[in-house]
Write a protein that holds these residues in place. Structure first.
Motif, short mmCIF file in Angstrom:
data_model
loop_
_atom_site.label_atom_id
_atom_site.label_comp_id
_atom_site.label_asym_id
_atom_site.label_seq_id
_atom_site.Cartn_x
_atom_site.Cartn_y
_atom_site.Cartn_z
N SER A 173 34.44 21.82 -27.93
CA SER A 173 33.32 22.75 -27.98
C SER A 173 32.87 22.90 -29.43
N LEU A 258 32.38 32.39 -19.86
CA LEU A 258 33.77 32.07 -20.16
C LEU A 258 34.48 31.52 -18.94
N MET A 261 33.54 27.93 -18.50
CA MET A 261 34.14 27.07 -19.51
C MET A 261 35.62 26.83 -19.24
N GLN A 262 36.27 27.78 -18.58
CA GLN A 262 37.69 27.64 -18.28
C GLN A 262 37.97 26.72 -17.11
N ASP A 301 37.80 36.18 -26.85
CA ASP A 301 38.31 35.03 -26.10
C ASP A 301 37.23 33.98 -25.89
N LEU A 302 35.97 34.39 -25.72
CA LEU A 302 34.88 33.43 -25.60
C LEU A 302 34.66 32.72 -26.93
N TYR A 304 36.80 31.95 -29.29
CA TYR A 304 37.79 30.89 -29.53
C TYR A 304 37.64 29.74 -28.55
N ARG A 305 37.01 30.00 -27.40
CA ARG A 305 36.77 28.92 -26.44
C ARG A 305 35.59 28.05 -26.85
N GLU A 308 35.73 25.65 -31.00
CA GLU A 308 36.82 24.74 -31.36
C GLU A 308 36.48 24.00 -32.64
#
Length: 449
Positions: A173, A258, A261-262, A301-302, A304-305, A308
């Motif tokens: 990402s 999010l 994306m997971q 959390d979003l 860090y997702r 990258e």
């Protein structure tokens, strides 16, 4: 070892003033002539970039006729020479005549060495700009193109392009950060084109331009009158979705993004079924997302997702050489349809492009060039056409010539230091001055070396 210092020709018949000027210009290769014949001979032999010319030369030391004849002959032989004329006779009339005759600048006797030194440095700087302008004009357009449609000659942007090319082949990402107008969308498109997804769709959504309910439907799809309408995430299957200004997305929508994306799955509209989607999402913002996280308006959390790899895009003012390079690109593009007589940039336009702080970055430059091409009366766009004719630079107001020259000095020093990655010796060499002189200027202008 050959002398690499810039060449300065002083045309002055007063021996005392000759000695004074010789002492004041140790940073230049100095050549001194006392009359027109000697001046022309030295001009032909040494090809100096800058000349200081006393208009009161023999056999007319009390007038200006011989000086003006020398000015005209010098410009005929070497038109790009920056000639700074001096006179104590009818200063205003002489100044007007000299400038209209092609002189770069004018100063009135008695000579103020410090003031003249600033004018000389500025003349060398402008000459260097014009030389670079000519070099770029001769270069093939593709030499300035990197990563598809991105045009740059600055090492800072070359580093960005290399990073983009490296991550393009991965599934990481990527978050593009930078001020508005720096070219984030263009870089995102370049990343897509450099990836294995280049044959798939490339779709862009500006999160700040669409109200939240509509943005959710745009991304994930919706039911419209009982008929399912696919969202952009699904439509970009096999390709790339670019979410610009992701920092403006609501917290509720961030949760849904999010989740996709997971697991790579969205809720298909209409039938309650889930749909697996193979879409790469690129992100961009002009906000500092870490500040938004601290304020509670962006999910950590979003972040860090999606971050990258973070690619920081420098502002246009921090990309030496790019304002002139991009200005020429826009000029060629706009002149074709809007004003075909316009062929290039005037010297004062080049100096203004270099001095301006570009708060609106490339977008501002593009808009100014479009207007300038339309407004230009002759073959060259001027600083006045760009609305950059001396009353504003570096974000402030210029009230006199000394202030304008200080701005030019600051800009030239920053450019040289940027181009040499902070190497003082290299920067001094590029500027055509000694290391001690550069250290003095850094101290005088309170700049970091």
């Amino acid at each position: 070892m050959s002398d690499k210092r810039p060449k300065l020709l002083i045309v002055e018949d007063d021996p005392g003033l000759q000695r004074q000027l010789r002492w004041a210009y140790e940073d230049y290769q100095l050549f001194i002539a006392g009359d027109r014949e000697e001046a022309i001979e030295m001009l032909r032999a040494e090809l100096p970039d800058v000349v200081t010319l006393d208009l009161g030369l023999p056999p007319d030391p009390d007038g200006t006729s011989e000086g003006f004849a020398t000015l005209a002959e010098m410009l005929r032989i070497k038109p790009d020479t920056k000639i700074i004329v001096a006179s104590g006779h009818g200063a205003r009339e002489s100044a007007l005549s000299a400038i209209s005759g092609g002189a770069y600048d004018f100063y009135q006797k008695p000579v103020d060495i410090d003031e003249l030194g600033l004018i000389v440095r500025r003349a060398f700087h402008v000459h260097a700009l014009e030389k670079e302008n000519a070099r770029l004009a001769e270069a093939a357009p593709e030499q300035a193109r990197v990563l598809g449609r991105l045009i740059t000659g600055a090492s800072e942007m070359m580093k960005v392009a290399r990073t983009i090319e490296r991550v393009a082949a991965t599934s990481l990402s990527v978050l593009l950060t930078g001020a508005i107008g720096t070219g984030k969308a263009l870089l995102a498109e370049g990343l897509h084109d450099a990836s294995e997804r280049r044959d798939g769709p490339f779709i862009t959504i500006n999160c700040s331009a669409i109200p939240e309910p509509l943005l959710e439907a745009e991304l994930f799809g919706a039911d419209a009158g009982g008929e399912a309408k696919a969202g952009k995430i699904a439509l970009a299957h096999g390709g790339t979705l670019f979410l610009d200004e992701v920092g403006d997305m609501s917290l509720a929508l961030q949760v849904k993004l999010l989740r996709f994306m997971q697991n790579g799955v969205i809720d298909a509209t209409g039938d309650g079924q889930s749909l697996s989607v193979n879409t790469r999402i690129l992100f961009a913002t002009h906000h500092d997302l870490e500040t938004l996280i601290a304020a509670g308006t962006f999910r950590e959390d979003l972040y860090y997702r999606l971050a990258e790899v973070v690619v920081r895009i420098p502002a246009l003012k921090d990309r030496p050489g790019d304002p002139a390079l991009l200005a020429r690109h826009f000029l060629n593009r706009f002149a074709k349809d809007m004003n075909p007589q316009v062929k290039g940039l005037a010297p004062d336009a080049l100096a203004a492009l270099d001095a301006w702080a570009w708060p609106g970055n490339v977008r501002e430059l593009e808009n100014r060039m479009k207007r300038a091409v339309i407004m230009a009366d002759g073959k060259h766009v001027t600083a006045a056409d760009l609305d950059l004719d001396g009353d504003r630079a570096e974000g402030g107001e210029v009230v006199n010539l000394k202030a304008a020259r200080e701005i030019a000095d600051r800009r030239a020093i920053r450019r040289a230091i940027a181009r040499t990655d902070g190497n003082i010796s290299g920067a001094a060499k590029m500027l055509g001055i000694s290391r001690p002189t550069l250290y003095d200027l850094l101290k005088q202008y309170q700049l970091q070396g």
